[in-house]
Design an enzyme around this catalytic site. Structure first.
Site, mmCIF file in Angstrom:
data_model
loop_
_atom_site.group_PDB
_atom_site.id
_atom_site.type_symbol
_atom_site.label_atom_id
_atom_site.label_comp_id
_atom_site.label_asym_id
_atom_site.label_seq_id
_atom_site.Cartn_x
_atom_site.Cartn_y
_atom_site.Cartn_z
ATOM 1 N N ARG A 147 43.671 55.596 35.909
ATOM 2 C CA ARG A 147 42.087 55.826 35.170
ATOM 3 C C ARG A 147 41.638 55.211 33.876
ATOM 4 O O ARG A 147 40.885 55.301 33.292
ATOM 5 C CB ARG A 147 41.748 57.152 34.983
ATOM 6 N N LYS B 1 33.419 42.597 31.460
ATOM 7 C CA LYS B 1 33.220 42.826 32.861
ATOM 8 C C LYS B 1 34.447 42.234 33.682
ATOM 9 O O LYS B 1 35.255 41.381 33.255
ATOM 10 C CB LYS B 1 32.198 41.603 33.225
ATOM 11 N N GLU C 14 29.326 26.761 30.532
ATOM 12 C CA GLU C 14 28.954 28.245 29.823
ATOM 13 C C GLU C 14 28.402 27.992 28.349
ATOM 14 O O GLU C 14 27.935 28.649 27.943
ATOM 15 C CB GLU C 14 30.038 29.274 30.121
ATOM 16 N N LYS D 151 27.257 35.746 22.644
ATOM 17 C CA LYS D 151 28.003 36.657 23.731
ATOM 18 C C LYS D 151 28.313 38.084 23.150
ATOM 19 O O LYS D 151 27.606 38.897 23.661
ATOM 20 C CB LYS D 151 29.095 36.193 24.475
ATOM 21 N N GLU E 273 24.261 45.877 30.929
ATOM 22 C CA GLU E 273 23.351 44.905 31.716
ATOM 23 C C GLU E 273 22.119 45.613 32.518
ATOM 24 O O GLU E 273 21.873 45.760 33.425
ATOM 25 C CB GLU E 273 23.918 44.149 32.977
ATOM 26 N N ARG F 1 21.454 41.553 28.978
ATOM 27 C CA ARG F 1 22.596 40.755 29.452
ATOM 28 C C ARG F 1 22.513 40.112 30.599
ATOM 29 O O ARG F 1 23.405 39.059 30.636
ATOM 30 C CB ARG F 1 23.725 41.894 29.445
ATOM 31 N N ASN G 207 23.678 35.520 32.827
ATOM 32 C CA ASN G 207 23.783 35.068 34.318
ATOM 33 C C ASN G 207 22.690 33.832 35.054
ATOM 34 O O ASN G 207 22.606 33.877 36.065
ATOM 35 C CB ASN G 207 23.482 36.172 35.391
ATOM 36 N N HIS H 249 23.593 31.862 38.030
ATOM 37 C CA HIS H 249 24.899 32.242 38.603
ATOM 38 C C HIS H 249 24.522 32.877 39.991
ATOM 39 O O HIS H 249 25.333 32.854 40.749
ATOM 40 C CB HIS H 249 25.445 33.474 37.622
ATOM 41 N N HIS I 54 26.874 31.518 42.333
ATOM 42 C CA HIS I 54 27.885 32.328 43.328
ATOM 43 C C HIS I 54 27.686 32.089 44.633
ATOM 44 O O HIS I 54 28.553 32.264 45.456
ATOM 45 C CB HIS I 54 27.529 33.928 42.782
ATOM 46 N N HIS J 177 34.014 27.699 38.838
ATOM 47 C CA HIS J 177 33.007 28.394 38.539
ATOM 48 C C HIS J 177 31.926 27.915 37.466
ATOM 49 O O HIS J 177 30.754 27.723 37.914
ATOM 50 C CB HIS J 177 33.550 29.787 37.765
HETATM 51 P P1 NAD Z 1 40.716 30.007 35.987
HETATM 52 O O1 NAD Z 1 41.155 31.196 35.530
HETATM 53 O O2 NAD Z 1 40.810 29.730 37.544
HETATM 54 O O3 NAD Z 1 41.504 28.876 35.174
HETATM 55 C C1 NAD Z 1 41.474 27.551 35.490
HETATM 56 C C2 NAD Z 1 42.485 26.835 35.727
HETATM 57 O O4 NAD Z 1 43.231 26.403 34.439
HETATM 58 C C3 NAD Z 1 43.794 27.414 36.490
HETATM 59 O O5 NAD Z 1 44.482 26.790 37.328
HETATM 60 C C4 NAD Z 1 44.390 28.013 35.314
HETATM 61 O O6 NAD Z 1 46.250 28.206 35.917
HETATM 62 C C5 NAD Z 1 44.532 26.916 34.428
HETATM 63 N N1 NAD Z 1 44.859 27.132 33.188
HETATM 64 C C6 NAD Z 1 44.410 28.302 32.285
HETATM 65 N N2 NAD Z 1 44.669 28.147 31.061
HETATM 66 C C7 NAD Z 1 45.323 26.857 31.162
HETATM 67 C C8 NAD Z 1 45.929 26.196 29.876
HETATM 68 N N3 NAD Z 1 45.773 26.409 28.778
HETATM 69 N N4 NAD Z 1 46.365 24.682 30.043
HETATM 70 C C9 NAD Z 1 46.684 24.285 31.342
HETATM 71 N N5 NAD Z 1 45.821 24.869 32.419
HETATM 72 C C10 NAD Z 1 45.310 26.235 32.509
HETATM 73 O O7 NAD Z 1 39.182 29.718 35.948
HETATM 74 P P2 NAD Z 1 38.286 30.007 34.467
HETATM 75 O O8 NAD Z 1 37.075 28.846 34.491
HETATM 76 O O9 NAD Z 1 38.840 30.072 33.132
HETATM 77 O O10 NAD Z 1 37.651 31.172 35.059
HETATM 78 C C11 NAD Z 1 36.970 31.350 35.976
HETATM 79 C C12 NAD Z 1 36.686 32.856 36.414
HETATM 80 O O11 NAD Z 1 36.176 33.526 35.510
HETATM 81 C C13 NAD Z 1 35.775 33.076 37.813
HETATM 82 O O12 NAD Z 1 36.447 33.919 38.522
HETATM 83 C C14 NAD Z 1 34.662 33.768 37.260
HETATM 84 O O13 NAD Z 1 33.886 34.509 38.103
HETATM 85 C C15 NAD Z 1 35.056 34.198 35.937
HETATM 86 N N6 NAD Z 1 33.954 34.728 34.923
HETATM 87 C C16 NAD Z 1 33.813 35.997 34.273
HETATM 88 C C17 NAD Z 1 33.067 36.276 33.470
HETATM 89 C C18 NAD Z 1 33.057 37.830 32.856
HETATM 90 O O14 NAD Z 1 32.246 38.082 32.033
HETATM 91 N N7 NAD Z 1 34.035 38.539 33.373
HETATM 92 C C19 NAD Z 1 32.283 35.403 32.931
HETATM 93 C C20 NAD Z 1 32.561 33.956 33.446
HETATM 94 C C21 NAD Z 1 33.409 33.877 34.499
HETATM 95 N N1 GLY Z 2 29.050 36.280 32.184
HETATM 96 C C1 GLY Z 2 28.151 37.492 32.442
HETATM 97 C C2 GLY Z 2 28.309 38.557 31.314
HETATM 98 O O1 GLY Z 2 29.429 38.804 30.868
HETATM 99 O O2 GLY Z 2 27.689 39.476 31.564
#
Ligand code: NAD
Ligand code: GLY
Length: 360
Positions: A118, A140, A182, A224, A234, A238, A242, A245, A249, A262
């Site tokens: 939990r 998130k 972003e 942010k 949200e 907040r 998006n 998005h 999405h 993404h």
């Molecule tokens: P990712 O985590 O897939 O990383 C992108 C690629 O880069 C991967 O192949 C990874 O292995 C590689 N990588 C990471 N760091 C590296 C480094 N320093 N050097 C070399 N390679 C490296 O993608 P992302 O763009 O970081 O994240 C996208 C994800 O984040 C999506 O799933 C999206 O939905 C999510 N997201 C979440 C939020 C949130 O608020 N939680 C906000 C925006 C996006």
């Molecule tokens: N990436 C959107 C949020 O964190 O609200």
């Protein structure tokens, strides 16, 4: 090193931003309050940065979980792999989880931390530009479902975010550009001066000039952090984070996760949200040109895949966390630097907007 704060009362936490933080600073251990530590990362990042992190953890009982790399693995099944590792090691409720990676690892690691017994403390070490400016901040967490992006998850804040900008050196250009999508978003939704600055400095950012990049990361995190502090769960502002998005999405889900990054899907989605805003009388042609131009300069896509259609988009957009009672809701731009809150979009306007992207 810069330090920002996400101000959430007792659950407030710092964001550290700077060069060589993993190798040369002790900020990580300052936030570990347990003997047991699990580091979650993936098969690409582990050979690059796991040892640097483990070198700081010699005084702890450490487990590592190395997941496969890719958006298609952001699933409940792979979160279960983390639970299994924690249970096999008999890790307690105060164990600390460190998510070392991009947004995929951050979202999955955070969700595992939210659920294990939990809730256990966790620390975000974002290693992509996108994760440093967006996903690691704000709590998130979650995974995808075949029927909808990020549809399973929880709000769960980390103890700290450690953004070591040196790790961005190993990021390839496509991933770096996806992160810039972003960054551009923050200018569009909340800060016209920052958007103006981005237009003037975009080549420096593409060239990864250190000062410009540090400024853009700090500015993005500050925006942010401010928005999250105002509306953690949200219920209002907040949602403006998006922008683009709901369309984006739909692209990610509709193409099976992984074909579009993404940030790429967000870039296309933002152009679609901008076009919708023009049809509502909010933006003009010049605004649209500025938005498309900056994404194109970064070499981000601005048109949706031909494999989708207006009907398929609408079907996919009807599975979105912003929707209420089944009505599709989107974020628009009232002007550059000011996003609207989510609103129910009229079917006719949505169809016209989407059709304009599929006309030859
Ligand atoms: P990712 O985590 O897939 O990383 C992108 C690629 O880069 C991967 O192949 C990874 O292995 C590689 N990588 C990471 N760091 C590296 C480094 N320093 N050097 C070399 N390679 C490296 O993608 P992302 O763009 O970081 O994240 C996208 C994800 O984040 C999506 O799933 C999206 O939905 C999510 N997201 C979440 C939020 C949130 O608020 N939680 C906000 C925006 C996006
Ligand atoms: N990436 C959107 C949020 O964190 O609200």
């Amino acid at each position: 090193m810069k330090q920002l704060k996400v101000d959430l009362g007792k659950r407030s936490y710092p964001i550290y931003i700077g060069e060589n933080l993993l190798a040369e600073s002790d900020v990580l251990v300052q936030h570990i309050k347990s003997k047991q530590v699990v580091v979650v990362t993936n098969a690409t990042i582990a050979p690059l940065y796991l040892e640097t992190v483990l070198n700081k953890l010699t005084a702890y009982q450490v487990a590592t979980v190395i997941l496969p790399d890719g958006e298609q693995y952001k699933t409940l099944e792979h979160v279960t792999t983390i639970f299994t590792a924690l249970l096999e090691k008999k890790f307690s409720r105060n164990a600390t989880l460190i998510a070392l990676g991009g947004g995929v690892i951050g979202d999955m690691g955070g969700f595992a931390a939210a659920c294990y017994q939990r809730g256990i403390p966790f620390i975000q070490i974002p290693t992509t530009l996108l994760a440093q400016v967006d996903s690691s901040v704000g709590g998130k967490t979650g995974v995808n479902h075949a029927l909808g992006k990020n549809m399973i998850g929880a709000f769960y804040q980390p103890q700290a975010v450690i953004a070591d900008t040196t790790v961005l050196d190993t990021l390839d250009d496509r991933q770096f550009a996806a992160g810039l999508a972003e960054v551009i978003k923050y200018g569009l939704i909340a800060d016209v001066e920052f958007f103006d600055w981005l237009e003037l400095n975009i080549e420096k950012l593409i060239a990864r000039e250190k000062d410009a990049l540090a400024f853009a990361i700090e500015k993005s995190c500050a925006t942010k952090a401010r928005i999250v502090a105002e509306d953690e769960f949200e219920s209002g502002v907040r949602a403006t984070l998006n922008l683009g998005h709901t369309f984006g999405h739909a692209i990610e889900t509709g193409t099976g996760y992984g074909e579009y990054l993404h940030g790429e899907a967000v870039a296309i989605g933002t152009c679609q949200a901008a076009e919708l805003s023009k049809r509502l009388g909010w933006l003009n042609d010049e605004d649209i040109e500025r938005i498309i131009k900056i994404f194109e300069q970064v070499k981000l896509p601005v048109k949706p895949p031909k494999t989708l259609s207006t009907e398929r988009y609408i079907e996919l957009m009807s599975v979105d966390k912003k929707n209420i009672d089944g009505a599709i809701r989107v974020i628009g731009l009232e002007k550059i630097g000011a996003a609207s809150l989510p609103f129910n979009v009229k079917r006719e306007v949505l169809e016209q907007t989407l059709n304009s992207f599929f006309e030859i």
